[in-house]
Design a protein around this motif. Structure first.
Motif, PDB file in Angstrom:
ATOM      1  N   ALA A   1       0.833  -1.201   0.000  1.00 61.93           N
ATOM      2  CA  ALA A   1       0.000   0.000   0.000  1.00 61.93           C
ATOM      3  C   ALA A   1       0.870   1.254   0.000  1.00 61.93           C
ATOM      4  O   ALA A   1       0.574   2.235  -0.693  1.00 61.93           O
ATOM      5  CB  ALA A   1      -0.926   0.001   1.215  1.00 61.93           C
ATOM      6  N   LEU A   2       1.960   1.231   0.763  1.00 59.37           N
ATOM      7  CA  LEU A   2       2.870   2.377   0.791  1.00 59.37           C
ATOM      8  C   LEU A   2       3.556   2.569  -0.560  1.00 59.37           C
ATOM      9  O   LEU A   2       3.842   3.696  -0.963  1.00 59.37           O
ATOM     10  CB  LEU A   2       3.926   2.179   1.886  1.00 59.37           C
ATOM     11  CG  LEU A   2       3.440   2.399   3.322  1.00 59.37           C
ATOM     12  CD1 LEU A   2       4.528   1.997   4.306  1.00 59.37           C
ATOM     13  CD2 LEU A   2       3.022   3.838   3.550  1.00 59.37           C
ATOM     14  N   SER A   3       3.797   1.467  -1.259  1.00 61.69           N
ATOM     15  CA  SER A   3       4.374   1.580  -2.594  1.00 61.69           C
ATOM     16  C   SER A   3       3.409   2.312  -3.531  1.00 61.69           C
ATOM     17  O   SER A   3       3.819   3.147  -4.343  1.00 61.69           O
ATOM     18  CB  SER A   3       4.683   0.190  -3.147  1.00 61.69           C
ATOM     19  OG  SER A   3       5.224   0.277  -4.444  1.00 61.69           O
ATOM     20  N   ALA A   4       2.098   2.003  -3.382  1.00 61.47           N
ATOM     21  CA  ALA A   4       1.097   2.714  -4.178  1.00 61.47           C
ATOM     22  C   ALA A   4       1.033   4.188  -3.784  1.00 61.47           C
ATOM     23  O   ALA A   4       0.853   5.068  -4.639  1.00 61.47           O
ATOM     24  CB  ALA A   4      -0.267   2.057  -3.996  1.00 61.47           C
ATOM     25  N   VAL A   5       1.187   4.466  -2.477  1.00 56.92           N
ATOM     26  CA  VAL A   5       1.207   5.852  -2.002  1.00 56.92           C
ATOM     27  C   VAL A   5       2.400   6.599  -2.600  1.00 56.92           C
ATOM     28  O   VAL A   5       2.276   7.766  -3.001  1.00 56.92           O
ATOM     29  CB  VAL A   5       1.258   5.894  -0.456  1.00 56.92           C
ATOM     30  CG1 VAL A   5       1.556   7.299   0.034  1.00 56.92           C
ATOM     31  CG2 VAL A   5      -0.058   5.416   0.136  1.00 56.92           C
ATOM     32  N   GLU A   6       3.535   5.924  -2.672  1.00 57.32           N
ATOM     33  CA  GLU A   6       4.720   6.552  -3.252  1.00 57.32           C
ATOM     34  C   GLU A   6       4.473   6.945  -4.708  1.00 57.32           C
ATOM     35  O   GLU A   6       4.843   8.034  -5.156  1.00 57.32           O
ATOM     36  CB  GLU A   6       5.910   5.603  -3.161  1.00 57.32           C
ATOM     37  CG  GLU A   6       7.215   6.195  -3.667  1.00 57.32           C
ATOM     38  CD  GLU A   6       8.356   5.206  -3.643  1.00 57.32           C
ATOM     39  OE1 GLU A   6       9.410   5.512  -4.228  1.00 57.32           O
ATOM     40  OE2 GLU A   6       8.188   4.114  -3.060  1.00 57.32           O
ATOM     41  N   ASP A   7       3.811   6.036  -5.449  1.00 56.18           N
ATOM     42  CA  ASP A   7       3.468   6.350  -6.839  1.00 56.18           C
ATOM     43  C   ASP A   7       2.506   7.534  -6.909  1.00 56.18           C
ATOM     44  O   ASP A   7       2.642   8.417  -7.767  1.00 56.18           O
ATOM     45  CB  ASP A   7       2.846   5.134  -7.519  1.00 56.18           C
ATOM     46  CG  ASP A   7       3.834   3.984  -7.674  1.00 56.18           C
ATOM     47  OD1 ASP A   7       5.051   4.248  -7.632  1.00 56.18           O
ATOM     48  OD2 ASP A   7       3.386   2.829  -7.819  1.00 56.18           O
ATOM     49  N   ALA A   8       1.518   7.542  -5.995  1.00 52.62           N
ATOM     50  CA  ALA A   8       0.538   8.631  -5.973  1.00 52.62           C
ATOM     51  C   ALA A   8       1.203   9.961  -5.631  1.00 52.62           C
ATOM     52  O   ALA A   8       0.846  11.009  -6.186  1.00 52.62           O
ATOM     53  CB  ALA A   8      -0.571   8.324  -4.969  1.00 52.62           C
ATOM     54  N   LEU A   9       2.176   9.922  -4.728  1.00 55.12           N
ATOM     55  CA  LEU A   9       2.897  11.146  -4.378  1.00 55.12           C
ATOM     56  C   LEU A   9       3.715  11.665  -5.552  1.00 55.12           C
ATOM     57  O   LEU A   9       3.860  12.874  -5.740  1.00 55.12           O
ATOM     58  CB  LEU A   9       3.809  10.886  -3.175  1.00 55.12           C
ATOM     59  CG  LEU A   9       3.116  10.841  -1.812  1.00 55.12           C
ATOM     60  CD1 LEU A   9       4.071  10.314  -0.749  1.00 55.12           C
ATOM     61  CD2 LEU A   9       2.595  12.212  -1.413  1.00 55.12           C
ATOM     62  N   GLY A  10       4.242  10.738  -6.350  1.00 56.46           N
ATOM     63  CA  GLY A  10       4.947  11.166  -7.555  1.00 56.46           C
ATOM     64  C   GLY A  10       4.015  11.891  -8.510  1.00 56.46           C
ATOM     65  O   GLY A  10       4.374  12.925  -9.089  1.00 56.46           O
ATOM     66  N   MET A  11       2.788  11.357  -8.654  1.00 57.14           N
ATOM     67  CA  MET A  11       1.786  12.015  -9.490  1.00 57.14           C
ATOM     68  C   MET A  11       1.396  13.366  -8.890  1.00 57.14           C
ATOM     69  O   MET A  11       1.299  14.375  -9.608  1.00 57.14           O
ATOM     70  CB  MET A  11       0.556  11.120  -9.607  1.00 57.14           C
ATOM     71  CG  MET A  11      -0.589  11.710 -10.408  1.00 57.14           C
ATOM     72  SD  MET A  11      -0.287  11.714 -12.175  1.00 57.14           S
ATOM     73  CE  MET A  11      -0.492   9.967 -12.531  1.00 57.14           C
ATOM     74  N   ALA A  12       1.185  13.391  -7.572  1.00 57.24           N
ATOM     75  CA  ALA A  12       0.796  14.635  -6.909  1.00 57.24           C
ATOM     76  C   ALA A  12       1.882  15.695  -7.058  1.00 57.24           C
ATOM     77  O   ALA A  12       1.599  16.869  -7.311  1.00 57.24           O
ATOM     78  CB  ALA A  12       0.528  14.370  -5.425  1.00 57.24           C
ATOM     79  N   GLY A  13       3.138  15.280  -6.896  1.00 58.22           N
ATOM     80  CA  GLY A  13       4.234  16.225  -7.045  1.00 58.22           C
ATOM     81  C   GLY A  13       4.270  16.838  -8.434  1.00 58.22           C
ATOM     82  O   GLY A  13       4.529  18.040  -8.588  1.00 58.22           O
TER      83      GLY A  13
END
Length: 321
Positions: A59-71
Protein backbone atom coordinates in the motif's frame (compact mmCIF):
# COMPACT_ATOMS: atom_id res chain seq x y z
CA UNK A 1 18.53 -59.31 26.40
CA UNK A 2 18.59 -60.48 22.80
CA UNK A 3 15.20 -60.75 21.10
CA UNK A 4 14.17 -61.80 17.61
CA UNK A 5 10.90 -59.87 17.97
CA UNK A 6 12.06 -56.50 19.16
CA UNK A 7 15.38 -54.82 18.39
CA UNK A 8 15.40 -51.93 20.84
CA UNK A 9 18.72 -50.59 19.65
CA UNK A 10 17.56 -50.53 16.02
CA UNK A 11 14.30 -48.81 16.97
CA UNK A 12 16.19 -46.15 18.93
CA UNK A 13 18.66 -45.60 16.10
CA UNK A 14 15.79 -45.39 13.59
CA UNK A 15 13.96 -42.76 15.70
CA UNK A 16 17.08 -40.66 15.91
CA UNK A 17 17.66 -41.02 12.17
CA UNK A 18 14.08 -39.96 11.40
CA UNK A 19 14.41 -36.87 13.60
CA UNK A 20 17.70 -36.03 11.93
CA UNK A 21 16.18 -36.37 8.44
CA UNK A 22 13.21 -34.18 9.47
CA UNK A 23 15.54 -31.54 10.88
CA UNK A 24 17.67 -31.65 7.73
CA UNK A 25 14.55 -31.16 5.62
CA UNK A 26 13.48 -28.10 7.62
CA UNK A 27 16.96 -26.61 7.46
CA UNK A 28 17.20 -27.36 3.74
CA UNK A 29 13.89 -25.52 3.25
CA UNK A 30 15.19 -22.46 5.12
CA UNK A 31 18.37 -22.45 3.05
CA UNK A 32 16.38 -22.80 -0.19
CA UNK A 33 13.67 -20.18 0.57
CA UNK A 34 15.73 -17.84 2.72
CA UNK A 35 12.88 -17.73 5.27
CA UNK A 36 12.87 -18.91 8.84
CA UNK A 37 9.09 -18.39 8.89
CA UNK A 38 7.76 -19.20 5.43
CA UNK A 39 4.26 -20.34 6.38
CA UNK A 40 1.85 -20.15 9.29
CA UNK A 41 2.89 -23.57 10.60
CA UNK A 42 6.44 -22.29 11.16
CA UNK A 43 5.32 -19.56 13.58
CA UNK A 44 1.69 -18.42 13.38
CA UNK A 45 2.21 -15.11 15.21
CA UNK A 46 5.25 -13.97 13.23
CA UNK A 47 3.74 -15.17 9.94
CA UNK A 48 0.55 -13.17 10.61
CA UNK A 49 2.46 -9.99 11.49
CA UNK A 50 4.80 -10.33 8.53
CA UNK A 51 1.91 -10.92 6.10
CA UNK A 52 0.08 -7.83 7.35
CA UNK A 53 3.19 -5.66 7.17
CA UNK A 54 3.99 -6.86 3.66
CA UNK A 55 0.47 -5.86 2.64
CA UNK A 56 0.98 -2.43 4.22
CA UNK A 57 4.28 -2.08 2.38
CA UNK A 58 2.52 -2.70 -0.93
CA UNK A 59 0.00 0.00 0.00
CA UNK A 60 2.87 2.38 0.79
CA UNK A 61 4.37 1.58 -2.59
CA UNK A 62 1.10 2.71 -4.18
CA UNK A 63 1.21 5.85 -2.00
CA UNK A 64 4.72 6.55 -3.25
CA UNK A 65 3.47 6.35 -6.84
CA UNK A 66 0.54 8.63 -5.97
CA UNK A 67 2.90 11.15 -4.38
CA UNK A 68 4.95 11.17 -7.56
CA UNK A 69 1.79 12.01 -9.49
CA UNK A 70 0.80 14.64 -6.91
CA UNK A 71 4.23 16.23 -7.04
CA UNK A 72 3.98 16.54 -10.82
CA UNK A 73 0.52 18.15 -10.60
CA UNK A 74 1.56 20.68 -7.95
CA UNK A 75 4.84 21.43 -9.69
CA UNK A 76 2.99 22.08 -12.94
CA UNK A 77 0.66 24.54 -11.22
CA UNK A 78 3.59 26.25 -9.47
CA UNK A 79 5.52 26.67 -12.71
CA UNK A 80 2.42 28.12 -14.37
CA UNK A 81 1.92 30.72 -11.64
CA UNK A 82 5.62 31.58 -11.59
CA UNK A 83 5.61 32.18 -15.34
CA UNK A 84 2.39 34.19 -15.13
CA UNK A 85 3.90 36.51 -12.52
CA UNK A 86 6.79 37.28 -14.88
CA UNK A 87 4.36 38.14 -17.69
CA UNK A 88 2.27 40.34 -15.39
CA UNK A 89 5.39 42.25 -14.43
CA UNK A 90 6.10 42.78 -18.13
CA UNK A 91 2.58 44.15 -18.62
CA UNK A 92 2.99 46.46 -15.63
CA UNK A 93 6.27 47.75 -17.07
CA UNK A 94 4.57 48.63 -20.32
CA UNK A 95 1.72 50.30 -18.48
CA UNK A 96 4.25 52.48 -16.67
CA UNK A 97 5.83 53.29 -20.01
CA UNK A 98 2.43 54.26 -21.40
CA UNK A 99 2.10 56.81 -18.60
CA UNK A 100 4.95 58.81 -20.11
CA UNK A 101 3.89 61.74 -22.32
CA UNK A 102 4.31 61.38 -26.07
CA UNK A 103 4.51 57.56 -26.28
CA UNK A 104 2.50 55.63 -28.85
CA UNK A 105 -0.02 53.84 -26.66
CA UNK A 106 -1.46 51.85 -29.54
CA UNK A 107 1.88 50.19 -30.17
CA UNK A 108 2.32 49.46 -26.47
CA UNK A 109 -1.18 47.99 -26.43
CA UNK A 110 -0.17 45.65 -29.28
CA UNK A 111 2.55 44.25 -27.04
CA UNK A 112 0.15 44.00 -24.11
CA UNK A 113 -2.35 42.05 -26.24
CA UNK A 114 0.33 39.48 -27.02
CA UNK A 115 1.32 39.27 -23.36
CA UNK A 116 -2.32 38.67 -22.44
CA UNK A 117 -2.43 35.83 -24.94
CA UNK A 118 0.68 34.44 -23.32
CA UNK A 119 -1.08 34.50 -19.94
CA UNK A 120 -3.93 32.50 -21.46
CA UNK A 121 -1.50 30.04 -23.01
CA UNK A 122 0.32 29.55 -19.70
CA UNK A 123 -2.94 28.99 -17.83
CA UNK A 124 -4.41 26.56 -20.33
CA UNK A 125 -1.15 24.61 -20.62
CA UNK A 126 -0.63 24.23 -16.86
CA UNK A 127 -2.30 20.83 -16.87
CA UNK A 128 -1.01 17.42 -15.85
CA UNK A 129 -3.02 14.23 -16.23
CA UNK A 130 -6.20 16.24 -16.71
CA UNK A 131 -5.61 18.35 -13.58
CA UNK A 132 -5.43 22.13 -14.04
CA UNK A 133 -5.43 24.15 -10.83
CA UNK A 134 -5.16 27.54 -12.57
CA UNK A 135 -8.07 27.43 -15.00
CA UNK A 136 -11.68 27.33 -13.82
CA UNK A 137 -13.96 25.87 -16.47
CA UNK A 138 -16.70 24.35 -14.29
CA UNK A 139 -18.13 24.86 -10.81
CA UNK A 140 -16.85 21.38 -9.98
CA UNK A 141 -13.32 22.81 -10.19
CA UNK A 142 -13.96 24.60 -6.87
CA UNK A 143 -13.75 21.33 -4.92
CA UNK A 144 -10.68 21.24 -2.65
CA UNK A 145 -7.86 19.25 -4.18
CA UNK A 146 -6.90 16.16 -2.21
CA UNK A 147 -3.60 14.44 -2.85
CA UNK A 148 -2.79 11.05 -1.35
CA UNK A 149 -0.30 11.68 1.44
CA UNK A 150 0.19 8.46 3.36
CA UNK A 151 -1.25 5.12 4.48
CA UNK A 152 -1.75 4.43 8.17
CA UNK A 153 -2.84 1.37 10.17
CA UNK A 154 -4.36 2.10 13.58
CA UNK A 155 -3.77 0.09 16.73
CA UNK A 156 -7.18 -1.58 16.32
CA UNK A 157 -6.30 -2.73 12.80
CA UNK A 158 -8.24 -0.05 10.91
CA UNK A 159 -6.57 1.52 7.89
CA UNK A 160 -6.67 5.17 6.84
CA UNK A 161 -5.40 7.00 3.77
CA UNK A 162 -4.36 10.54 4.72
CA UNK A 163 -4.52 13.42 2.25
CA UNK A 164 -2.64 16.61 1.48
CA UNK A 165 -5.33 19.27 0.90
CA UNK A 166 -5.26 22.45 -1.18
CA UNK A 167 -8.10 25.01 -1.32
CA UNK A 168 -8.07 25.84 -5.00
CA UNK A 169 -11.18 28.04 -5.10
CA UNK A 170 -10.52 30.87 -2.65
CA UNK A 171 -13.21 33.55 -2.15
CA UNK A 172 -14.87 34.68 -5.37
CA UNK A 173 -15.26 38.42 -5.88
CA UNK A 174 -12.31 39.30 -3.64
CA UNK A 175 -8.55 39.37 -3.98
CA UNK A 176 -8.36 36.01 -2.14
CA UNK A 177 -8.70 33.91 -5.30
CA UNK A 178 -6.37 31.19 -6.54
CA UNK A 179 -7.31 30.50 -10.15
CA UNK A 180 -5.58 32.58 -12.78
CA UNK A 181 -8.51 32.51 -15.21
CA UNK A 182 -12.17 31.89 -14.42
CA UNK A 183 -14.15 31.14 -17.58
CA UNK A 184 -17.33 30.38 -15.60
CA UNK A 185 -18.13 33.51 -13.60
CA UNK A 186 -14.94 35.54 -13.91
CA UNK A 187 -14.72 36.52 -10.26
CA UNK A 188 -12.76 33.44 -9.11
CA UNK A 189 -9.81 34.29 -11.33
CA UNK A 190 -6.89 36.58 -10.55
CA UNK A 191 -6.79 37.87 -14.12
CA UNK A 192 -10.56 37.89 -14.74
CA UNK A 193 -11.93 38.92 -11.33
CA UNK A 194 -13.06 42.40 -10.31
CA UNK A 195 -12.22 41.91 -6.64
CA UNK A 196 -8.85 43.65 -6.91
CA UNK A 197 -10.32 46.82 -8.42
CA UNK A 198 -13.17 46.79 -5.89
CA UNK A 199 -10.80 46.53 -2.92
CA UNK A 200 -8.57 49.29 -4.33
CA UNK A 201 -11.61 51.51 -4.91
CA UNK A 202 -10.83 52.31 -8.55
CA UNK A 203 -13.34 54.15 -10.69
CA UNK A 204 -13.69 51.22 -13.05
CA UNK A 205 -13.81 47.45 -12.45
CA UNK A 206 -10.50 46.72 -14.12
CA UNK A 207 -9.59 43.19 -15.15
CA UNK A 208 -6.75 41.90 -17.29
CA UNK A 209 -9.36 40.40 -19.60
CA UNK A 210 -12.85 38.95 -19.22
CA UNK A 211 -13.63 35.28 -18.84
CA UNK A 212 -15.65 33.49 -21.48
CA UNK A 213 -18.79 33.65 -19.31
CA UNK A 214 -20.03 35.84 -16.50
CA UNK A 215 -20.23 39.63 -16.27
CA UNK A 216 -18.25 41.93 -18.53
CA UNK A 217 -15.80 44.16 -16.69
CA UNK A 218 -13.45 46.88 -17.90
CA UNK A 219 -10.54 45.24 -19.70
CA UNK A 220 -7.13 46.85 -19.51
CA UNK A 221 -6.67 48.37 -22.97
CA UNK A 222 -4.43 51.25 -24.01
CA UNK A 223 -5.45 53.84 -26.61
CA UNK A 224 -5.42 57.60 -27.01
CA UNK A 225 -8.71 57.97 -25.10
CA UNK A 226 -7.37 56.38 -21.91
CA UNK A 227 -6.52 58.97 -19.25
CA UNK A 228 -3.44 59.03 -17.07
CA UNK A 229 -5.61 58.40 -14.03
CA UNK A 230 -7.02 55.25 -15.61
CA UNK A 231 -3.53 54.03 -16.47
CA UNK A 232 -2.47 54.56 -12.87
CA UNK A 233 -5.50 52.57 -11.73
CA UNK A 234 -4.57 49.77 -14.12
CA UNK A 235 -1.02 49.73 -12.79
CA UNK A 236 -2.23 49.47 -9.20
CA UNK A 237 -4.63 46.63 -10.11
CA UNK A 238 -1.94 44.74 -12.04
CA UNK A 239 0.40 45.11 -9.10
CA UNK A 240 -2.24 43.70 -6.74
CA UNK A 241 -2.87 40.80 -9.14
CA UNK A 242 0.85 40.04 -9.32
CA UNK A 243 1.12 40.10 -5.51
CA UNK A 244 -1.77 37.65 -5.21
CA UNK A 245 -0.26 35.38 -7.87
CA UNK A 246 3.01 35.50 -5.92
CA UNK A 247 1.16 34.43 -2.77
CA UNK A 248 -0.45 31.54 -4.65
CA UNK A 249 2.95 30.55 -6.01
CA UNK A 250 4.37 30.61 -2.48
CA UNK A 251 1.61 28.29 -1.27
CA UNK A 252 2.13 25.92 -4.18
CA UNK A 253 5.90 25.99 -3.66
CA UNK A 254 5.45 25.03 -0.02
CA UNK A 255 3.10 22.26 -1.13
CA UNK A 256 5.73 20.97 -3.57
CA UNK A 257 8.24 20.82 -0.72
CA UNK A 258 5.77 19.02 1.53
CA UNK A 259 5.02 16.40 -1.14
CA UNK A 260 8.75 15.85 -1.70
CA UNK A 261 9.36 15.44 2.04
CA UNK A 262 6.40 13.07 2.35
CA UNK A 263 7.65 11.02 -0.58
CA UNK A 264 11.07 10.70 1.04
CA UNK A 265 9.45 9.72 4.34
CA UNK A 266 7.32 7.03 2.66
CA UNK A 267 10.42 5.54 1.02
CA UNK A 268 12.23 5.45 4.37
CA UNK A 269 9.15 3.93 6.01
CA UNK A 270 9.04 1.18 3.38
CA UNK A 271 12.69 0.38 4.08
CA UNK A 272 12.02 0.24 7.83
CA UNK A 273 9.06 -2.10 7.42
CA UNK A 274 11.00 -4.32 5.03
CA UNK A 275 13.89 -4.52 7.49
CA UNK A 276 11.57 -5.18 10.44
CA UNK A 277 9.78 -8.00 8.63
CA UNK A 278 13.12 -9.47 7.66
CA UNK A 279 14.25 -9.56 11.27
CA UNK A 280 11.15 -11.62 12.13
CA UNK A 281 11.01 -14.14 9.30
CA UNK A 282 14.33 -14.21 7.42
CA UNK A 283 16.68 -17.12 7.98
CA UNK A 284 20.23 -16.62 9.21
CA UNK A 285 21.98 -18.15 6.21
CA UNK A 286 25.34 -18.59 7.97
CA UNK A 287 23.69 -20.44 10.84
CA UNK A 288 21.41 -22.53 8.61
CA UNK A 289 24.25 -23.53 6.26
CA UNK A 290 26.37 -24.67 9.17
CA UNK A 291 23.42 -26.52 10.68
CA UNK A 292 22.69 -28.24 7.36
CA UNK A 293 26.23 -29.57 7.12
CA UNK A 294 26.06 -30.82 10.69
CA UNK A 295 22.73 -32.58 10.11
CA UNK A 296 24.00 -34.20 6.92
CA UNK A 297 26.93 -35.58 8.91
CA UNK A 298 24.59 -36.67 11.70
CA UNK A 299 22.37 -38.41 9.14
CA UNK A 300 25.32 -40.43 7.81
CA UNK A 301 26.27 -41.41 11.35
CA UNK A 302 22.65 -42.35 12.05
CA UNK A 303 22.58 -44.64 9.03
CA UNK A 304 25.75 -46.32 10.26
CA UNK A 305 24.34 -46.64 13.80
CA UNK A 306 21.18 -48.24 12.43
CA UNK A 307 23.27 -50.68 10.45
CA UNK A 308 25.23 -51.58 13.58
CA UNK A 309 22.03 -52.05 15.59
CA UNK A 310 20.57 -54.31 12.93
CA UNK A 311 23.78 -56.36 12.88
CA UNK A 312 23.37 -57.24 16.59
CA UNK A 313 21.17 -60.25 15.69
CA UNK A 314 23.75 -61.89 13.46
CA UNK A 315 25.33 -63.95 16.35
CA UNK A 316 21.91 -65.51 17.05
CA UNK A 317 21.42 -66.35 13.39
CA UNK A 318 24.83 -68.09 13.32
CA UNK A 319 23.82 -70.26 16.32
CA UNK A 320 20.64 -71.34 14.56
CA UNK A 321 22.44 -72.60 11.47
Amino acid sequence: MLSIKTNGAAIGALDILRATIDGRGETQSRVTTGYRVAQASDDAAYWSIATTMRSDNKALSAVEDALGMAGAIVDTAYNGVDSAVDVMQEIKTRMVLAREPGVDRDKINTEIVELKEQLKTITHASSFSGQNWLWRTDVADDAPKQLVGSFRRDADGGVTVTNVDYDVAGVAGTSEVNFLIDDVSGDSGILTGSGFAAELGTAKSWVMFNGESGPTYDEMVLNDSVTDTEIEEMISVIDAMAERATDVGTTLGALVTRVELQSGFVMDLQDSIHYGVGKMVDADMDLESTRLKALETKEQLGIQALAIANASTEPLISLLR
